[in-house]
Scaffold this active site. Structure first.
Site, PDB file in Angstrom:
ATOM      1  N   GLU A 212       6.537 -13.290 -30.483  1.00 38.61           N
ATOM      2  CA  GLU A 212       7.058 -13.471 -29.125  1.00 38.61           C
ATOM      3  C   GLU A 212       7.500 -14.919 -29.010  1.00 38.61           C
ATOM      4  OE1 GLU A 212       7.622 -11.150 -27.140  1.00 38.61           O
ATOM      5  OE2 GLU A 212       6.422  -9.524 -27.986  1.00 38.61           O
ATOM      6  N   CYS A 246       8.419 -18.976 -20.703  1.00 35.45           N
ATOM      7  CA  CYS A 246       9.347 -18.601 -21.772  1.00 35.45           C
ATOM      8  C   CYS A 246      10.450 -17.667 -21.295  1.00 35.45           C
ATOM      9  CB  CYS A 246       8.591 -17.972 -22.939  1.00 35.45           C
ATOM     10  SG  CYS A 246       7.624 -16.515 -22.473  1.00 35.45           S
TER      11      CYS A 246
END
Length: 458
Positions: A212, A246
């Site tokens: 990720e 993010c």
């Protein structure tokens, strides 16, 4: 920490996994319930740690981390029996008399590495999936967010034996020592530089993994969007955790015809949510360290400021800032910002903008504000990204019912809810054949059997 310590814990975990204990459904559920109780018992300490590390308010800490983790635990406990159930499948006539099944099997010993920006949530959420799938786990919390990592270590050590779940945390040396070992599965959340190292290490032992990562997630506001709603949601999503998210909108494309009007709405929303002096807002945190502060302030000092730009290095604080950017190759557009700076870029045609976006690296998220379902479908079908939101931001991360993950440069694999369970388990095909009869055609000699075989397999 020494290699010997890591190796000894790994060996203990392999033995524990081999015992079959972690696979027992009652044990998995109890582990999740125990984890939930431990988190709730340490809630005040977590609030304080997240405030010290990132300046998060208790509301933000609960809304974006602790509350989501508690919900995820409850969701897994409710559904894991169904996810884990053996599925009966139809068998082809060619293997009669046989019955076919699919069973989810845990991988074994997993390594989970988390970043500092959401240091609790981004470690615990994959851990929940690893537990519910029946694995043993080594956790590596972030080093920069030391206060939160200490509480995580306390929670894990007081709740689980080290042969089941263990914690190692520290800097690069710890990362290196952990990655020199071999695991059955690796789950990494963080930046692409370390992500590449993790992927290379995993490839050496053919270890499956989830990455990720991040990237420059674009946000597009078209001329037909609800401008007031768009401004409100973008300001919230961009400046949550002071931009250290993010999947935050990294940069903003605004249609030329509404650019000035929309900027005025953005400024109004910043003032509405954080006051005329954002430095006094209890709802804005601070940047993680001076290195991050210097990098992000550097963007501001090189660009044309539309709004904001005031900072305080001692507090590691930079107020929500809008930049006017006319060139895609400006410094602020070269890497993920990860801070409270939002470049605003005008565009004339959504079709032309989409054509430009297709050429770029695939981001972790994409956001598009429009009132046209047709244009929304065109954008979603044309521009690939890990996730996408139409007329909102960040909310794709909240749901336990849809997958969250990257693609290409922004990562691989997905998790949340059932997708976490599936990530930390594998589908194992099984055949159980009866012994009361055989189909003669499958046994040698094969002379004069081809036409019969063709009649069975076609």
């Amino acid at each position: 920490m020494s290699v010997k310590t890591v190796s000894s814990i790994l060996n203990k975990q392999r033995d524990f996994f081999a015992s079959g204990r972690s696979k027992e459904m009652a044990f998995r559920k109890k582990s999740l319930r125990d984890l939930k109780k431990a988190i709730q018992a340490n809630e005040a300490a977590l609030f304080k740690a997240l405030e010290l590390d990132l300046g998060k308010s208790a509301f933000e800490a609960y809304a974006s981390e602790i509350g989501l983790v508690l919900h995820e635990i409850s969701y897994h406990i409710r559904h894991m029996d169904a996810w884990n159930a053996v599925k009966r499948k139809a068998s082809p006539i060619s293997i009669f008399p046989s019955k076919s099944y699919v069973r989810q099997e845990p991988y074994g010993v997993c390594l989970i590495m988390a970043p500092w920006n959401y240091p609790f949530g981004l470690l615990m959420t994959p851990l929940i999936g690893a537990i519910s799938a029946g694995n043993c786990v080594i956790l590596k919390p972030a080093n920069y967010s030391k206060n939160t990592s200490k509480i995580i270590e306390k929670i894990i050590k007081e709740t689980f034996p080290e042969e089941y779940i263990s914690v190692f945390w520290g800097g690069r040396e710890v990362n290196t020592e952990l990655l020199n070992e071999t695991y059955d599965y690796v789950f990494f959340t963080g930046g692409p530089v370390l992500g590449k190292i993790v992927a290379e290490k995993a490839a050496q032992s053919f270890t499956p993994l989830t990455l990720e990562l991040g990237g420059k997630s674009p946000c597009i506001v078209d001329e037909d969007a609800n401008l007031k709603k768009a401004a409100k949601r973008i300001v919230w999503g961009k400046f949550l955790n002071l931009g250290q998210t993010c999947i935050a909108p990294d940069h903003l494309y605004v249609h030329t015809s509404i650019k000035e009007k929309f900027i005025s709405y953005l400024i109004k929303e910043i003032k509405s949510q954080y006051g005329d002096d954002p430095s006094k807002s209890p709802d804005l945190g601070h940047l993680i360290n001076s290195k991050a502060f210097d990098r992000i302030v550097g963007y501001v000092e090189e660009a044309r400021i539309i709004y904001g730009g005031e900072y305080n290095k001692e507090r590691l604080f930079l107020e929500p800032t809008l930049l006017d950017v006319s060139e895609e190759d400006s410094p602020v557009m070269k890497e993920e910002i990860f801070g409270p700076v939002l470049p605003v870029i005008k565009f004339n045609s959504i079709e032309n903008l989409v054509a430009e976006q297709i050429k770029k690296d695939k981001p972790l998220a994409m956001y598009y504000f429009t009132s046209s379902k047709k244009k929304a479908e065109m954008v979603m079908n044309s521009v690939d990204s890990g996730g996408v939101c139409i007329n909102d931001v960040l909310v794709q991360f909240v749901s336990s019912k849809i997958p969250f993950g990257g693609v290409g440069n922004s990562g691989m694999g997905a998790y949340h809810g059932k997708y976490s369970f599936n990530t930390f388990s594998r589908s194992r095909g099984m055949i159980r054949s009866g012994v009361f009869v055989d189909i003669p055609v499958k046994f040698a000699p094969y002379k004069n059997k081809l036409s019969l075989l063709k009649s069975i397999i076609k």
